[in-house]
Design an enzyme around this catalytic site. Sequence first.
Site, PDB file in Angstrom:
ATOM      1  N   HIS A   1       1.630   4.444  -2.918  1.00  0.00           N
ATOM      2  CA  HIS A   1       1.739   5.901  -2.863  1.00  0.00           C
ATOM      3  C   HIS A   1       2.982   6.382  -3.605  1.00  0.00           C
ATOM      4  O   HIS A   1       2.967   7.434  -4.259  1.00  0.00           O
ATOM      5  CB  HIS A   1       1.789   6.374  -1.409  1.00  0.00           C
ATOM      6  CG  HIS A   1       0.480   6.285  -0.701  1.00  0.00           C
ATOM      7  ND1 HIS A   1      -0.694   6.801  -1.221  1.00  0.00           N
ATOM      8  CD2 HIS A   1       0.141   5.739   0.504  1.00  0.00           C
ATOM      9  CE1 HIS A   1      -1.683   6.585  -0.374  1.00  0.00           C
ATOM     10  NE2 HIS A   1      -1.211   5.937   0.671  1.00  0.00           N
TER      11      HIS A   1
ATOM     12  N   HIS B   1       0.835  -1.202   0.000  1.00  0.00           N
ATOM     13  CA  HIS B   1       0.000   0.000   0.000  1.00  0.00           C
ATOM     14  C   HIS B   1       0.872   1.255   0.000  1.00  0.00           C
ATOM     15  O   HIS B   1       0.629   2.192  -0.775  1.00  0.00           O
ATOM     16  CB  HIS B   1      -0.914   0.002   1.222  1.00  0.00           C
ATOM     17  CG  HIS B   1      -1.708   1.259   1.374  1.00  0.00           C
ATOM     18  ND1 HIS B   1      -2.938   1.444   0.798  1.00  0.00           N
ATOM     19  CD2 HIS B   1      -1.439   2.421   2.037  1.00  0.00           C
ATOM     20  CE1 HIS B   1      -3.396   2.651   1.094  1.00  0.00           C
ATOM     21  NE2 HIS B   1      -2.497   3.264   1.855  1.00  0.00           N
ATOM     22  N   GLU B   2       1.893   1.280   0.853  1.00  0.00           N
ATOM     23  CA  GLU B   2       2.767   2.455   0.913  1.00  0.00           C
ATOM     24  C   GLU B   2       3.572   2.607  -0.376  1.00  0.00           C
ATOM     25  O   GLU B   2       3.803   3.729  -0.838  1.00  0.00           O
ATOM     26  CB  GLU B   2       3.694   2.364   2.122  1.00  0.00           C
ATOM     27  CG  GLU B   2       2.975   2.309   3.459  1.00  0.00           C
ATOM     28  CD  GLU B   2       1.961   3.440   3.657  1.00  0.00           C
ATOM     29  OE1 GLU B   2       2.136   4.519   3.051  1.00  0.00           O
ATOM     30  OE2 GLU B   2       0.985   3.248   4.403  1.00  0.00           O
TER      31      GLU B   2
END
Length: 224
Positions: A100, A96-97
Amino acid sequence: MTITFVLMIAVFVATLFIQFWLQRTYARYSRVANSRGVTGEQVARAILDAYGLHNVRVEMVPGALTDHYDPIAKAVRLSEPNFHSPSAAALAVAAHEVGHAIQDAKSYAWLRVRHSILPVANIGSMFGPWIFILGMFMGATGLMNIGIWLFAAAALFQLVTLPVEFDASNRALNILKKMNFLDKSEMDGARAVLTAAAMTYVAALANSLATILHYVAIMTSQRE
């Protein structure tokens, strides 16, 4: 007790429930190791390299669920448990990070919008409520109105955050599946963790909107 105050309480209780759901879901899938035995740090590095983001570092930070992407330092920062853990939860958070970081590299529109309104949102969340309270005690509806608009800027930031977070989670799940880091049952766990995490952003927005409605109701009653 006004309707808006009751709404604020209801949203607050829902927020507590969602936080409990996230912690319970994260704890559950933190105990489920992935079949390949890779850690959050290894998965983050592998995905970044696969997308040509060799300049983005993967760093460990203290705390639990303190994971984030720093667009200025170009660093994916994973909490210590997720950095070292081979769990489905750790891989979900790490991917998920990295999502980004991929958004940043691709100049994802909603991410750019969020960055552009961040300074105003920080001012709004910090000073908006205090300005409103000051106006309320002074009987100055003009100040109260300024406080509401400042706080609304923080709510706008939370609204723009939703597509950013949902997109990062979708990218994470697609990449984890595409690169075969998780099997089907492990993917279900990763999806559950990211869904629960996403709902915390929805709850934060709902809480801000309920607060704004309550402020408006107070200001309206003072005018009357």
